[in-house]
Design a protein around this motif. Structure first.
Motif, PDB file in Angstrom:
ATOM      1  N   SER A 231       0.850  -1.251   0.063  1.00 54.05           N
ATOM      2  CA  SER A 231      -0.052   0.052   0.201  1.00 54.05           C
ATOM      3  C   SER A 231       0.882   1.304  -0.061  1.00 54.05           C
ATOM      4  O   SER A 231       0.620   2.108  -0.964  1.00 54.05           O
ATOM      5  CB  SER A 231      -1.159  -0.023   1.117  1.00 54.05           C
ATOM      6  OG  SER A 231      -1.745   1.126   1.354  1.00 54.05           O
ATOM      7  N   ILE A 232       1.884   1.298   0.829  1.00 58.40           N
ATOM      8  CA  ILE A 232       2.830   2.385   1.005  1.00 58.40           C
ATOM      9  C   ILE A 232       3.627   2.638  -0.434  1.00 58.40           C
ATOM     10  O   ILE A 232       3.822   3.796  -0.701  1.00 58.40           O
ATOM     11  CB  ILE A 232       3.556   2.409   2.322  1.00 58.40           C
ATOM     12  CG1 ILE A 232       4.157   3.887   2.473  1.00 58.40           C
ATOM     13  CG2 ILE A 232       4.578   1.296   2.275  1.00 58.40           C
ATOM     14  CD1 ILE A 232       4.749   4.177   3.807  1.00 58.40           C
ATOM     15  N   VAL A 233       3.927   1.578  -0.846  1.00 61.16           N
ATOM     16  CA  VAL A 233       4.761   1.818  -2.152  1.00 61.16           C
ATOM     17  C   VAL A 233       4.039   2.384  -3.200  1.00 61.16           C
ATOM     18  O   VAL A 233       4.292   2.999  -3.915  1.00 61.16           O
ATOM     19  CB  VAL A 233       5.460   0.157  -2.614  1.00 61.16           C
ATOM     20  CG1 VAL A 233       6.032   0.328  -4.107  1.00 61.16           C
ATOM     21  CG2 VAL A 233       6.627  -0.297  -1.509  1.00 61.16           C
ATOM     22  N   GLU A 234       2.712   1.587  -3.309  1.00 59.01           N
ATOM     23  CA  GLU A 234       1.595   2.343  -4.429  1.00 59.01           C
ATOM     24  C   GLU A 234       1.597   3.739  -4.292  1.00 59.01           C
ATOM     25  O   GLU A 234       1.598   4.438  -5.271  1.00 59.01           O
ATOM     26  CB  GLU A 234       0.351   1.455  -4.282  1.00 59.01           C
ATOM     27  CG  GLU A 234      -0.298   1.827  -5.519  1.00 59.01           C
ATOM     28  CD  GLU A 234      -1.700   0.930  -5.293  1.00 59.01           C
ATOM     29  OE1 GLU A 234      -2.608   1.138  -6.299  1.00 59.01           O
ATOM     30  OE2 GLU A 234      -1.986   0.422  -4.470  1.00 59.01           O
ATOM     31  N   LYS A 235       1.282   4.163  -3.054  1.00 60.14           N
ATOM     32  CA  LYS A 235       1.118   5.302  -2.787  1.00 60.14           C
ATOM     33  C   LYS A 235       2.164   6.537  -3.044  1.00 60.14           C
ATOM     34  O   LYS A 235       1.957   7.567  -3.618  1.00 60.14           O
ATOM     35  CB  LYS A 235       0.567   5.794  -1.388  1.00 60.14           C
ATOM     36  CG  LYS A 235      -0.933   5.316  -0.895  1.00 60.14           C
ATOM     37  CD  LYS A 235      -1.256   5.483   0.484  1.00 60.14           C
ATOM     38  CE  LYS A 235      -2.510   5.167   0.813  1.00 60.14           C
ATOM     39  NZ  LYS A 235      -2.913   3.788   0.553  1.00 60.14           N
ATOM     40  N   VAL A 236       3.343   5.873  -2.782  1.00 57.90           N
ATOM     41  CA  VAL A 236       4.543   6.728  -3.135  1.00 57.90           C
ATOM     42  C   VAL A 236       4.939   6.876  -4.639  1.00 57.90           C
ATOM     43  O   VAL A 236       5.109   7.908  -4.968  1.00 57.90           O
ATOM     44  CB  VAL A 236       5.782   6.360  -2.230  1.00 57.90           C
ATOM     45  CG1 VAL A 236       7.038   6.899  -2.731  1.00 57.90           C
ATOM     46  CG2 VAL A 236       5.838   6.382  -0.836  1.00 57.90           C
ATOM     47  N   VAL A 237       4.693   5.702  -5.478  1.00 58.10           N
ATOM     48  CA  VAL A 237       4.903   5.611  -6.724  1.00 58.10           C
ATOM     49  C   VAL A 237       3.993   6.469  -7.386  1.00 58.10           C
ATOM     50  O   VAL A 237       4.508   7.343  -8.184  1.00 58.10           O
ATOM     51  CB  VAL A 237       4.971   4.072  -7.290  1.00 58.10           C
ATOM     52  CG1 VAL A 237       5.024   4.423  -8.607  1.00 58.10           C
ATOM     53  CG2 VAL A 237       6.132   3.271  -6.858  1.00 58.10           C
TER      54      VAL A 237
END
Length: 204
Positions: free
Chosen positions: A108-114
């Motif tokens: 979830s956090i990787v997706e939001k950052v990307v």
């Protein structure tokens, strides 16, 4: 005639003895005065030496007292800081480790950052994750971030990343780290002063 001669002789003798006595008394008096002056000078010098020694002793005592107080103060401050940090870390570190070991949270956090990066920057981007998360994260990127990967998003894995991920331009000019330790340090900076206040009634 003989009587007068005898009287003269006795007079000369008497005057000589008297003169010698007076000279002896004068010499003795001068010697006593000189001895007294020497004694007084010695006592004055001795008093000055004692006063100087006492002054130096007082100065040294004040210096030692000051150094001791400063050392004790620094030791107490260091002890408080170490204690506050230990308690803060005990509260934060396990939670951060648990959070970053949660694959769903990491995805979830990787997706939001990307996607946040993509909205303001080019997609010439590289994400580096832990080798331990390769299986789950490769599948996630193919399913959820396929469009971004087609536009230049690069995915890599490294044993040097123990948890979380690192992200930055593909040319490697810089990297932004999102690991459990990064979050621990971030929250520690905010929570340690509060911990100190709760423990010691002071805000440090």
């Amino acid at each position: 005639m003989q009587t007068k001669l005898q009287e003269l002789t006795e007079k000369i003798y008497s005057e000589g003895v008297e003169k010698a006595q007076k000279e002896a008394e004068a010499i003795l008096k001068a010697a006593n005065e000189k001895a007294r002056a020497i004694e007084e000078a010695a006592q004055t010098k001795a008093s000055a030496i004692v006063a100087e020694a006492e002054g130096k002793a007082d100065t040294l005592k004040q210096h030692v007292d000051s150094e001791l107080k400063m050392t004790v103060s620094q030791s107490v401050a260091a002890l408080k800081q170490n204690l506050a940090e230990a308690i803060t870390m005990k509260a934060i570190q396990p939670a951060a480790k648990q959070l970053f070991s949660d694959v769903a949270f990491l995805q979830s956090i990787v997706e939001k950052v990307v996607k946040g990066w993509a909205s303001t920057q080019t997609m010439d981007l590289k994400v580096t994750l832990s080798e331990n998360d390769r299986k789950e994260m490769e599948a996630f990127f193919k399913n959820q971030l396929a469009a971004e990967m087609n536009k230049g998003l690069e995915l890599s894995f490294s044993d040097g990343v123990k948890s979380g991920f690192k992200i930055g331009p593909a040319d490697g000019s810089y990297m932004i780290s999102f690991t459990d330790q990064d979050f621990t340090n971030f929250f520690k900076a905010y929570l340690r002063p509060k911990t100190s206040e709760l423990l010691f009634g002071e805000n440090k």
